[in-house]
Design a protein around this motif. Sequence first.
Motif, PDB file in Angstrom:
ATOM      1  N   ARG A  59     -32.919   2.171  48.690  1.00 46.44           N
ATOM      2  CA  ARG A  59     -33.903   2.354  49.765  1.00 46.44           C
ATOM      3  C   ARG A  59     -33.344   1.914  51.110  1.00 46.44           C
ATOM      4  O   ARG A  59     -33.688   2.483  52.152  1.00 46.44           O
ATOM      5  N   GLU A  64     -35.942   7.265  56.717  1.00 45.80           N
ATOM      6  CA  GLU A  64     -37.376   7.002  56.618  1.00 45.80           C
ATOM      7  C   GLU A  64     -38.088   8.191  55.975  1.00 45.80           C
ATOM      8  O   GLU A  64     -37.845   9.351  56.321  1.00 45.80           O
ATOM      9  N   GLY A  65     -38.939   7.895  55.011  1.00 48.82           N
ATOM     10  CA  GLY A  65     -39.717   8.929  54.339  1.00 48.82           C
ATOM     11  C   GLY A  65     -39.030   9.593  53.163  1.00 48.82           C
ATOM     12  O   GLY A  65     -39.636  10.422  52.474  1.00 48.82           O
TER      13      GLY A  65
END
Length: 325
Positions: A59, A64-65
Motif C-alpha cells: 500500500r 492513491e485509490g
Amino acid sequence: MTTRDWTVSEISKDLHAWLPPRRGWGLANCGLLVSPRTALWIDTPYDPVLAGEFLDRSRALLPEGVAIDRVVVTHGNGDHYWGAGVVPEAEIIVTRGARDQMCFEPPPQQLHALVVGSDPKTPLGAYLRRHFGVFDWATTEPVQPHTYFTGELELSVGDYPVRLFSLDSAHTSGDLIVHLPAQRVVFTGDVVFASTPERPGDHPVHWAGPLSGVIAACERVLATEAEVFVPGHGPVLDRAGVRAHITYLERVRERAHALHASGVPAAEAARRVIAEGIAPELELPERLVVTIGTEYRHLDGTQRPGILEVMTEVALLAHELRSGG
C-alpha cells in the motif's frame, strides 16, 4: 525473525519483490506490479501475519485509490497462496492443474493443528515445530481461486503486459511462470530454488516431477529471453544463475538414476547423494528425500505416499544429520 526483517526491493520501474531475510521452509518470494489504475500480486506469503505486512508495504507503494485487485499464484503450495485472504476482493488466478492440486493439499488449520499438536520429542514433531512453528494458520481459511487456465494467459496491469505460461508437471502438477516483457523479468515460482555464492540457498524440494520436467521448465524460463529471474525461494538471479541451477538439477537426476539402476532404495539414495557432497553450500539437504523419492516414483510408476509419511522420512534424515548419524 519478525516481519520487519523482510525487505521490498525494486526490481524494475513499478515492479517490486518481497524477499525473506533468510532461507528455510515456507519463506517464499512474492512480487508486486503497480500501475496508476491497478496493481497485481505475484504469490502471497504463508500466513496472515506475513501477508498483512506485505499488504502494508504494498500500500505504501500504490497510487492513491489503487488496490491489489489481482493475485497470480504460481502453484498450489500454501507458502505461495495462503496469505491471499488479506485481499478478499482480489481476483485469484491459477492454472487448472493448481486448482486440482489444492484439493489434495492439507488445509491450513489442519496443518496448524499438526504442528502445534505434534510431540516435540519425536523427530517429526521437533522438525515441524522448528521449521513451521513460526507460522500461524489457526484461523486461516483457504481462499478459492476465481480464474483458471491452461496454456497461456495474457493480462495487463496499466500499460504493462503480463504473460502467464502453464507448465507440464514439474515442482507440482500445476506450476506457472509469470513473464513481464516490459521489465524483462520472470517470476519462476518453485521451478527454481535459487542460490548464489554470496547468498547460498536451500536444496530444492520437488513434489511432482520428474526432474526432466523441472529442467524443461527452467529452460522455458530462459526461453522468454528475460534477464532477471525472481525464484520461488532464494536470491534474484541472472541467466547464468538459472543455468547453474539447471546444472544442479541434472547432477541430482544423474545420481538418482544411477542409484536406482543399482537397486539402492530412494531414502538411502538421498543419504548417499548428501554424503557425496553435492552442493554442500545448500541447507536442508534432507529435502533430497522428497526430490529423489519423486524421481524414483517416475522410474517405478508408483504413486506418491501421503504427505505425513513423506515428512516423517524427511524429519528422520534431518535428525540423523543433526546428530551426526
